[in-house]
Structures are given as C-alpha cells and as structure tokens.
Write an enzyme that holds these catalytic residues in place. Structure first.
Site, mmCIF file in Angstrom:
data_model
loop_
_atom_site.group_PDB
_atom_site.id
_atom_site.type_symbol
_atom_site.label_atom_id
_atom_site.label_comp_id
_atom_site.label_asym_id
_atom_site.label_seq_id
_atom_site.Cartn_x
_atom_site.Cartn_y
_atom_site.Cartn_z
ATOM 1 N N LYS A 3 25.242 43.722 54.060
ATOM 2 C CA LYS A 3 24.377 42.937 53.167
ATOM 3 C C LYS A 3 23.434 42.011 53.944
ATOM 4 O O LYS A 3 23.624 41.779 55.135
ATOM 5 C CB LYS A 3 25.262 42.145 52.193
ATOM 6 C CG LYS A 3 26.091 43.051 51.258
ATOM 7 C CD LYS A 3 26.775 42.222 50.187
ATOM 8 C CE LYS A 3 27.593 43.116 49.257
ATOM 9 N NZ LYS A 3 28.234 42.338 48.160
ATOM 10 N N TYR A 43 23.352 47.940 41.173
ATOM 11 C CA TYR A 43 24.447 47.145 40.603
ATOM 12 C C TYR A 43 24.414 47.139 39.070
ATOM 13 O O TYR A 43 24.927 46.197 38.455
ATOM 14 C CB TYR A 43 24.386 45.714 41.137
ATOM 15 C CG TYR A 43 24.968 45.544 42.525
ATOM 16 C CD1 TYR A 43 26.348 45.657 42.759
ATOM 17 C CD2 TYR A 43 24.163 45.261 43.626
ATOM 18 C CE1 TYR A 43 26.902 45.491 44.016
ATOM 19 C CE2 TYR A 43 24.710 45.092 44.902
ATOM 20 C CZ TYR A 43 26.073 45.202 45.083
ATOM 21 O OH TYR A 43 26.626 45.033 46.337
ATOM 22 N N PHE A 51 26.571 36.575 37.070
ATOM 23 C CA PHE A 51 25.984 36.457 38.402
ATOM 24 C C PHE A 51 25.000 37.574 38.721
ATOM 25 O O PHE A 51 24.512 37.666 39.850
ATOM 26 C CB PHE A 51 27.090 36.414 39.463
ATOM 27 C CG PHE A 51 28.040 37.595 39.422
ATOM 28 C CD1 PHE A 51 27.701 38.802 40.014
ATOM 29 C CD2 PHE A 51 29.262 37.500 38.779
ATOM 30 C CE1 PHE A 51 28.557 39.886 39.971
ATOM 31 C CE2 PHE A 51 30.137 38.583 38.727
ATOM 32 C CZ PHE A 51 29.769 39.788 39.333
ATOM 33 N N ARG A 79 38.237 49.520 51.354
ATOM 34 C CA ARG A 79 38.448 48.280 50.587
ATOM 35 C C ARG A 79 39.441 47.379 51.330
ATOM 36 O O ARG A 79 39.299 46.158 51.344
ATOM 37 C CB ARG A 79 38.973 48.569 49.174
ATOM 38 C CG ARG A 79 38.099 49.441 48.287
ATOM 39 C CD ARG A 79 36.790 48.830 47.875
ATOM 40 N NE ARG A 79 36.892 47.514 47.294
ATOM 41 C CZ ARG A 79 35.895 46.922 46.623
ATOM 42 N NH1 ARG A 79 34.726 47.548 46.442
ATOM 43 N NH2 ARG A 79 36.023 45.721 46.141
ATOM 44 N N THR A 85 36.786 40.286 47.565
ATOM 45 C CA THR A 85 35.396 39.939 47.252
ATOM 46 C C THR A 85 35.074 38.521 47.706
ATOM 47 O O THR A 85 34.025 38.268 48.299
ATOM 48 C CB THR A 85 35.165 40.060 45.727
ATOM 49 O OG1 THR A 85 35.567 41.366 45.302
ATOM 50 C CG2 THR A 85 33.712 39.821 45.368
ATOM 51 N N ARG A 96 35.295 40.814 55.688
ATOM 52 C CA ARG A 96 34.797 39.661 54.925
ATOM 53 C C ARG A 96 35.400 38.353 55.418
ATOM 54 O O ARG A 96 34.732 37.309 55.419
ATOM 55 C CB ARG A 96 35.055 39.877 53.429
ATOM 56 C CG ARG A 96 34.015 40.821 52.806
ATOM 57 C CD ARG A 96 34.381 41.226 51.415
ATOM 58 N NE ARG A 96 33.278 41.877 50.699
ATOM 59 C CZ ARG A 96 33.424 42.555 49.567
ATOM 60 N NH1 ARG A 96 34.620 42.693 49.022
ATOM 61 N NH2 ARG A 96 32.375 43.111 48.979
ATOM 62 N N ASN A 106 28.722 38.117 50.842
ATOM 63 C CA ASN A 106 30.030 38.512 51.380
ATOM 64 C C ASN A 106 29.969 39.704 52.349
ATOM 65 O O ASN A 106 30.906 40.492 52.437
ATOM 66 C CB ASN A 106 31.042 38.724 50.243
ATOM 67 C CG ASN A 106 30.645 39.821 49.279
ATOM 68 O OD1 ASN A 106 29.629 40.481 49.463
ATOM 69 N ND2 ASN A 106 31.451 40.034 48.263
ATOM 70 N N HIS A 109 29.373 45.764 51.279
ATOM 71 C CA HIS A 109 29.716 46.417 50.015
ATOM 72 C C HIS A 109 30.536 47.658 50.325
ATOM 73 O O HIS A 109 30.270 48.349 51.309
ATOM 74 C CB HIS A 109 28.440 46.844 49.266
ATOM 75 C CG HIS A 109 28.715 47.793 48.122
ATOM 76 N ND1 HIS A 109 29.138 47.351 46.898
ATOM 77 C CD2 HIS A 109 28.666 49.153 48.048
ATOM 78 C CE1 HIS A 109 29.323 48.405 46.101
ATOM 79 N NE2 HIS A 109 29.044 49.507 46.771
ATOM 80 N N GLU A 120 26.495 56.305 44.845
ATOM 81 C CA GLU A 120 25.870 55.325 45.740
ATOM 82 C C GLU A 120 25.329 55.984 47.006
ATOM 83 O O GLU A 120 24.287 55.580 47.531
ATOM 84 C CB GLU A 120 26.880 54.211 46.057
ATOM 85 C CG GLU A 120 27.204 53.401 44.809
ATOM 86 C CD GLU A 120 28.295 52.358 44.979
ATOM 87 O OE1 GLU A 120 28.546 51.626 44.002
ATOM 88 O OE2 GLU A 120 28.891 52.272 46.067
HETATM 89 P P1 DAT Z 1 33.166 43.958 45.368
HETATM 90 O O1 DAT Z 1 31.884 43.798 46.149
HETATM 91 O O2 DAT Z 1 34.348 43.417 46.118
HETATM 92 O O3 DAT Z 1 33.388 45.360 44.869
HETATM 93 P P2 DAT Z 1 32.456 43.293 42.626
HETATM 94 O O4 DAT Z 1 32.166 44.741 42.445
HETATM 95 O O5 DAT Z 1 33.368 42.630 41.652
HETATM 96 O O6 DAT Z 1 33.035 43.003 44.090
HETATM 97 O O7 DAT Z 1 31.082 42.460 42.604
HETATM 98 C C1 DAT Z 1 29.940 42.963 43.260
HETATM 99 C C2 DAT Z 1 29.285 41.854 44.012
HETATM 100 O O8 DAT Z 1 28.819 40.858 43.107
HETATM 101 C C3 DAT Z 1 30.196 41.097 44.985
HETATM 102 O O9 DAT Z 1 30.326 41.736 46.222
HETATM 103 C C4 DAT Z 1 29.490 39.775 45.107
HETATM 104 C C5 DAT Z 1 28.930 39.558 43.711
HETATM 105 N N1 DAT Z 1 29.867 38.754 42.916
HETATM 106 C C6 DAT Z 1 31.044 39.152 42.370
HETATM 107 N N2 DAT Z 1 31.645 38.163 41.713
HETATM 108 C C7 DAT Z 1 30.834 37.084 41.849
HETATM 109 C C8 DAT Z 1 30.887 35.736 41.407
HETATM 110 N N3 DAT Z 1 31.930 35.290 40.671
HETATM 111 N N4 DAT Z 1 29.873 34.908 41.752
HETATM 112 C C9 DAT Z 1 28.830 35.347 42.481
HETATM 113 N N5 DAT Z 1 28.696 36.621 42.937
HETATM 114 C C10 DAT Z 1 29.688 37.464 42.619
HETATM 115 MG MG MG Z 2 32.425 46.514 43.485
#
Ligand code: DAT
Ligand code: MG
Length: 131
Positions: A3, A43, A51, A79, A85, A96, A106, A109, A120
């Site tokens: 990222k 996304y 968010f 993962r 996350t 991470r 973070n 991805h 993807e």
């Molecule tokens: P991951 O990237 O671990 O699969 P996710 O699919 O739940 O997590 O969310 C996608 C992305 O969105 C994540 O990498 C960062 C952002 N994100 C997730 N939860 C968030 C939050 N509570 N506040 C801000 N950004 C968030």
């Molecule tokens: Mg995800």
C-alpha cells in the site's frame, strides 16, 4: 498489494523479502497508482462501510505495488504472514506488525478467498489469461 504508506517509506524490498522468505512465488508484479475511482472499484465490497471514502482516498494517495503470489494454501498462509488488519492487534513478526502505521495505512493487502484472489489478480493483470 503493497500500500501507499509502505511504498512511500521505502519498504517494497523489505516486504517482498518477507513474502519470498515465507515461500511465496511472485508470478506477476506491477508498480502503479490507482485513481480514487479505481480504488473504489477494487474495494467495492466495502462500499457501505463508514471508512470507504477514507480508504479510497488513501489507496489513491500514492503508488502501490500489486502482485500475484503462488503457494499451497496461499490465501490462509498470506493472511497469517500479514497479520491482523489493525497493526496494534497484529502478532509479532507479521508484516503489518513490522511495517503498518495504523488500521488504515496498514502496509499490505491480501485476498480473503481463492475466488477474490482470482478477481483481484485479474483487476491488475487482465493480460494473464489464467486469471
Ligand atoms: P483486511 O485488509 O485485513 O482484509 P478489511 O478487508 O476488513 O481488512 O478492510 C479493508 C481495508 O479497509 C483495511 O486493510 C484497512 C481499511 N479499514 C478496515 N477497517 C477500518 C477501520 N475501522 N477504519 C479505517 N480503515 C479501515
Ligand atoms: Mg479484506
């Protein structure tokens, strides 16, 4: 994906080394930048989350590295390698934990299923017929 925060901080090499050391084979890799619109498409599954706007803005804020990785049990193992996350909750030794700055910025991805990995992968590498 590596990222924008991790690319800006010069962590492409460190993260790629961790990925290769963990046994993943890089079969496609691209340095590129998303527009906010493309980030929104990538996304789309999070479109209803509070968010989402912040996520699209952040993911288009600078260049990223997209890659397709190959390994037995790749989704689950990746993962595990990247960690939770929220880096505050990520285990020691995960990408991470080492490189992420916050739950939004973070560092990496990872796809959450084989089905989404194919979608993807095709998003970034439509020229690869196998995806
Ligand atoms: P991951 O990237 O671990 O699969 P996710 O699919 O739940 O997590 O969310 C996608 C992305 O969105 C994540 O990498 C960062 C952002 N994100 C997730 N939860 C968030 C939050 N509570 N506040 C801000 N950004 C968030
Ligand atoms: Mg995800």
């Amino acid at each position: 994906m590596i990222k924008p925060d991790a690319v800006a901080d010069g962590n492409i090499g460190g993260i790629t080394k961790m990925i290769e050391d963990a046994g993943f084979k890089i079969i496609a890799m691209k340095y590129t930048r998303l527009t906010s619109e493309l980030a929104g498409k990538f996304y789309a599954v999070h479109a209803e989350r509070p968010f989402y706007g912040e996520l699209c803005e952040y993911m288009s804020s600078g260049p990223i590295v997209a890659a397709i990785l190959e390994k037995e049990n790749a989704v689950e193992d990746f993962r595990k390698l990247i960690g939770a996350t929220n880096p505050a909750e990520a285990e020691e030794g995960t990408i991470r934990k080492i490189y992420a700055k916050s739950i939004g910025a973070n560092a990496v991805h990872g796809s959450d299923s084989d089905e989404n990995a194919a979608i993807e992968g095709n998003f970034y590498f439509p020229e690869l017929e196998r995806f």
